[in-house]
Design a protein around this motif. Structure first.
Motif, PDB file in Angstrom:
ATOM      1  N   THR A 107      47.748  -8.604  -0.079  1.00  0.00           N
ATOM      2  CA  THR A 107      47.890  -8.188   1.319  1.00  0.00           C
ATOM      3  C   THR A 107      47.252  -6.836   1.581  1.00  0.00           C
ATOM      4  N   GLY A 108      47.033  -6.073   0.566  1.00  0.00           N
ATOM      5  CA  GLY A 108      46.670  -4.677   0.777  1.00  0.00           C
ATOM      6  C   GLY A 108      45.181  -4.424   0.687  1.00  0.00           C
ATOM      7  N   TYR A 109      44.847  -3.427  -0.075  1.00  0.00           N
ATOM      8  CA  TYR A 109      43.475  -2.994  -0.162  1.00  0.00           C
ATOM      9  C   TYR A 109      42.956  -3.369  -1.540  1.00  0.00           C
ATOM     10  N   SER A 110      43.271  -4.577  -1.953  1.00  0.00           N
ATOM     11  CA  SER A 110      43.014  -4.920  -3.348  1.00  0.00           C
ATOM     12  C   SER A 110      41.529  -4.939  -3.659  1.00  0.00           C
ATOM     13  N   SER A 111      41.252  -4.417  -4.796  1.00  0.00           N
ATOM     14  CA  SER A 111      39.910  -4.513  -5.312  1.00  0.00           C
ATOM     15  C   SER A 111      40.050  -5.021  -6.730  1.00  0.00           C
ATOM     16  N   LEU A 112      39.368  -6.117  -7.008  1.00  0.00           N
ATOM     17  CA  LEU A 112      39.494  -6.699  -8.341  1.00  0.00           C
ATOM     18  C   LEU A 112      38.983  -5.750  -9.401  1.00  0.00           C
ATOM     19  N   SER A 113      38.055  -4.881  -9.004  1.00  0.00           N
ATOM     20  CA  SER A 113      37.400  -4.049 -10.005  1.00  0.00           C
ATOM     21  C   SER A 113      38.354  -3.061 -10.656  1.00  0.00           C
ATOM     22  N   TYR A 114      39.357  -2.582  -9.931  1.00  0.00           N
ATOM     23  CA  TYR A 114      40.234  -1.599 -10.565  1.00  0.00           C
ATOM     24  C   TYR A 114      41.407  -2.242 -11.281  1.00  0.00           C
ATOM     25  N   LYS A 143      57.609  -1.169 -17.532  1.00  0.00           N
ATOM     26  CA  LYS A 143      56.523  -2.044 -17.093  1.00  0.00           C
ATOM     27  C   LYS A 143      56.199  -1.773 -15.621  1.00  0.00           C
ATOM     28  N   ILE A 144      54.958  -2.065 -15.255  1.00  0.00           N
ATOM     29  CA  ILE A 144      54.528  -1.836 -13.875  1.00  0.00           C
ATOM     30  C   ILE A 144      54.025  -3.136 -13.255  1.00  0.00           C
ATOM     31  N   SER A 145      54.527  -3.437 -12.055  1.00  0.00           N
ATOM     32  CA  SER A 145      54.049  -4.601 -11.304  1.00  0.00           C
ATOM     33  C   SER A 145      53.289  -4.148 -10.083  1.00  0.00           C
ATOM     34  N   MET A 146      52.302  -4.931  -9.700  1.00  0.00           N
ATOM     35  CA  MET A 146      51.600  -4.710  -8.445  1.00  0.00           C
ATOM     36  C   MET A 146      52.283  -5.579  -7.392  1.00  0.00           C
ATOM     37  N   ASP A 147      52.875  -4.912  -6.409  1.00  0.00           N
ATOM     38  CA  ASP A 147      53.687  -5.606  -5.390  1.00  0.00           C
ATOM     39  C   ASP A 147      52.806  -6.115  -4.255  1.00  0.00           C
ATOM     40  N   ASP A 148      53.310  -7.108  -3.537  1.00  0.00           N
ATOM     41  CA  ASP A 148      52.647  -7.608  -2.321  1.00  0.00           C
ATOM     42  C   ASP A 148      51.176  -7.913  -2.571  1.00  0.00           C
ATOM     43  N   PHE A 149      50.879  -8.454  -3.745  1.00  0.00           N
ATOM     44  CA  PHE A 149      49.474  -8.618  -4.103  1.00  0.00           C
ATOM     45  C   PHE A 149      48.757  -9.545  -3.124  1.00  0.00           C
ATOM     46  N   VAL A 194      42.177   5.818  -8.222  1.00  0.00           N
ATOM     47  CA  VAL A 194      42.390   4.965  -9.386  1.00  0.00           C
ATOM     48  C   VAL A 194      42.512   5.772 -10.672  1.00  0.00           C
ATOM     49  N   ARG A 195      41.708   6.794 -10.803  1.00  0.00           N
ATOM     50  CA  ARG A 195      41.706   7.505 -12.072  1.00  0.00           C
ATOM     51  C   ARG A 195      43.012   8.251 -12.322  1.00  0.00           C
ATOM     52  N   SER A 196      43.501   8.990 -11.326  1.00  0.00           N
ATOM     53  CA  SER A 196      44.758   9.723 -11.547  1.00  0.00           C
ATOM     54  C   SER A 196      45.926   8.746 -11.603  1.00  0.00           C
ATOM     55  N   ALA A 197      45.832   7.661 -10.812  1.00  0.00           N
ATOM     56  CA  ALA A 197      46.883   6.641 -10.871  1.00  0.00           C
ATOM     57  C   ALA A 197      46.951   6.074 -12.277  1.00  0.00           C
ATOM     58  N   SER A 198      45.807   5.828 -12.840  1.00  0.00           N
ATOM     59  CA  SER A 198      45.744   5.246 -14.174  1.00  0.00           C
ATOM     60  C   SER A 198      46.391   6.170 -15.204  1.00  0.00           C
ATOM     61  N   ALA A 199      46.155   7.464 -15.085  1.00  0.00           N
ATOM     62  CA  ALA A 199      46.751   8.422 -16.022  1.00  0.00           C
ATOM     63  C   ALA A 199      48.268   8.422 -15.907  1.00  0.00           C
ATOM     64  N   VAL A 200      48.775   8.474 -14.669  1.00  0.00           N
ATOM     65  CA  VAL A 200      50.221   8.463 -14.452  1.00  0.00           C
ATOM     66  C   VAL A 200      50.818   7.167 -15.006  1.00  0.00           C
ATOM     67  N   LEU A 231      43.855  -0.679 -14.805  1.00  0.00           N
ATOM     68  CA  LEU A 231      45.216  -0.156 -14.709  1.00  0.00           C
ATOM     69  C   LEU A 231      46.158  -0.923 -15.641  1.00  0.00           C
ATOM     70  N   PRO A 232      47.108  -0.195 -16.268  1.00  0.00           N
ATOM     71  CA  PRO A 232      47.993  -0.845 -17.238  1.00  0.00           C
ATOM     72  C   PRO A 232      49.164  -1.567 -16.569  1.00  0.00           C
ATOM     73  N   ILE A 233      48.842  -2.531 -15.709  1.00  0.00           N
ATOM     74  CA  ILE A 233      49.920  -3.274 -15.065  1.00  0.00           C
ATOM     75  C   ILE A 233      50.148  -4.580 -15.812  1.00  0.00           C
ATOM     76  N   SER A 234      51.378  -5.097 -15.733  1.00  0.00           N
ATOM     77  CA  SER A 234      51.683  -6.309 -16.477  1.00  0.00           C
ATOM     78  C   SER A 234      51.901  -7.517 -15.573  1.00  0.00           C
ATOM     79  N   THR A 235      52.132  -7.282 -14.278  1.00  0.00           N
ATOM     80  CA  THR A 235      52.528  -8.379 -13.406  1.00  0.00           C
ATOM     81  C   THR A 235      51.926  -8.232 -12.004  1.00  0.00           C
ATOM     82  N   LEU A 236      51.569  -9.360 -11.416  1.00  0.00           N
ATOM     83  CA  LEU A 236      51.197  -9.387 -10.006  1.00  0.00           C
ATOM     84  C   LEU A 236      52.277 -10.116  -9.231  1.00  0.00           C
ATOM     85  N   LYS A 237      52.775  -9.487  -8.172  1.00  0.00           N
ATOM     86  CA  LYS A 237      53.732 -10.169  -7.308  1.00  0.00           C
ATOM     87  C   LYS A 237      52.996 -10.723  -6.098  1.00  0.00           C
TER      88      LYS A 237
END
Ligand code: C2E
Ligand code: CA
Ligand code: CA
Ligand code: CA
Length: 278
Positions: free
Chosen positions: A183-190, A175-181, A159-165, A194-200
């Motif tokens: 279904t994956g390894y989602s954790s609400l805490s992170y 803009k950044i979207s989180m795809d396939d929301f 999460v930390r290096s992802a957040s920097a990138v 993260l500077p995402i704008s959209t959940l798909k």
């Protein structure tokens, strides 16, 4: 299975779908696919439910093999991810989409932002942000015309290096979207780190949602959470009016799916845009 199932062709097309042979074959063929122009992009419109208009599109890769015909990304993207070829494919897609955007803009066409799928290894690739920036500069395309769709496992890994990138990417206006929301390894805490704008919202939750209390509960929770976090929601794979109505009533912001439009060639997409905005 076809009649005469012992012919090599019938055997290949019916039963070798996930076999080691097929994987190796695709792996080998992928190498030449980019160089010999077997790949192209199609564009699927995204519709804003409230504004009743197109607000963007997603670029999806298509592989037309000279002998096998169309090979689905569902088949070759996972193989490319395992073999490392995915970085080359993602770079090809980014280049092709930005070049297409430049071409549309230079022809005075009013176009919408293009979302591009980026896999984990590409995202983590050294110099990815710089490469993105120089592509935008080279084609004189503003970052605001680009969106990146990232699957959940990308963000979770680190999460930390992802957040920097990600912060470096959004500094370009992208803009950044989180795809396939969901279904994956989602954790609400992170999510809010993260500077995402959209959940798909994945199609798994969308199909026949009007008949399925479990899907309704999950999707309702995702939409409510997204609202609380000031994130937009896009429902993907919407195919029917009943699904559309349910998602609209739930407060979903955008929809994407055959109900609205199928993925279209660049030319068909431009014609479709012209009609939609009449
Ligand atoms: P995705 O990112 O979730 O893309 C949505 C998929 O759903 C696309 O399949 C699209 O054609 C399909 N789709 C859209 N609307 C509907 C609908 O109403 N009903 C149904 N049944 N399907 C719908 P596609 O193009 O086969 O892509 C599959 C997956 O392959 C994508 O899932 C994405 O994970 C990956 N992919 C596709 N293009 C690229 C690419 O350029 N780069 C990378 N890294 N991955 C890609
Ligand atoms: Ca996607
Ligand atoms: Ca998706
Ligand atoms: Ca999906």
């Amino acid at each position: 299975a076809k009649e005469g199932g012992h012919s090599r062709f019938a055997f290949c097309s019916d039963e070798l779908h996930q076999s080691a042979f097929n994987n190796l074959y695709i792996r080998g063929e992928l190498k030449s696919a980019l160089a010999s122009e077997q790949m192209r992009l199609v564009y699927q419109p995204k519709r804003c439910i409230a504004a009743e208009s197109v607000v963007g599109c997603e670029a999806l890769v298509r592989w037309q093999h000279p002998l096998e015909g169309d090979i689905s990304p569902v088949q070759f993207i996972p193989i490319a991810e395992r073999s490392g070829m995915i970085v080359e494919i993602d770079y090809w897609v980014l280049h092709a989409a930005i070049k297409q955007l430049a071409c549309w803009r230079n022809n005075g066409l009013q176009v919408v932002p293009v979302a591009i799928n980026v896999s984990l290894p590409t995202f983590a690739h050294d110099g990815f942000v710089e490469d993105l920036q120089s592509l935008l500069q080279r084609y004189d395309v503003p970052g605001e015309m680009i969106e990146l769709e990232i699957t959940e496992r990308v963000a979770l890994r680190q999460v930390r290096s992802a957040s920097a990138v990600m912060h470096n990417i959004i500094a370009l206006g992208i803009k950044i979207s989180m795809d396939d929301f969901g279904t994956g390894y989602s954790s609400l805490s992170y999510l809010n780190q993260l500077p995402i704008s959209t959940l798909k919202i994945d199609r798994a939750f969308v199909s026949d949602i009007e008949q399925d209390p479990l899907k309704q509960g999950i999707t309702g929770a995702i939409v409510a959470m997204a609202k609380a976090m000031k994130l937009k929601t896009v429902a993907e794979g919407v195919e029917t009016e009943a699904e559309f109505n349910y998602l609209a009533q739930l407060g979903c912001d955008q929809l994407q799916g055959y109900y609205y439009a199928k993925p279209l060639s660049a030319q068909a997409f431009v014609e479709w845009l012209a009609e939609d905005t009449l």
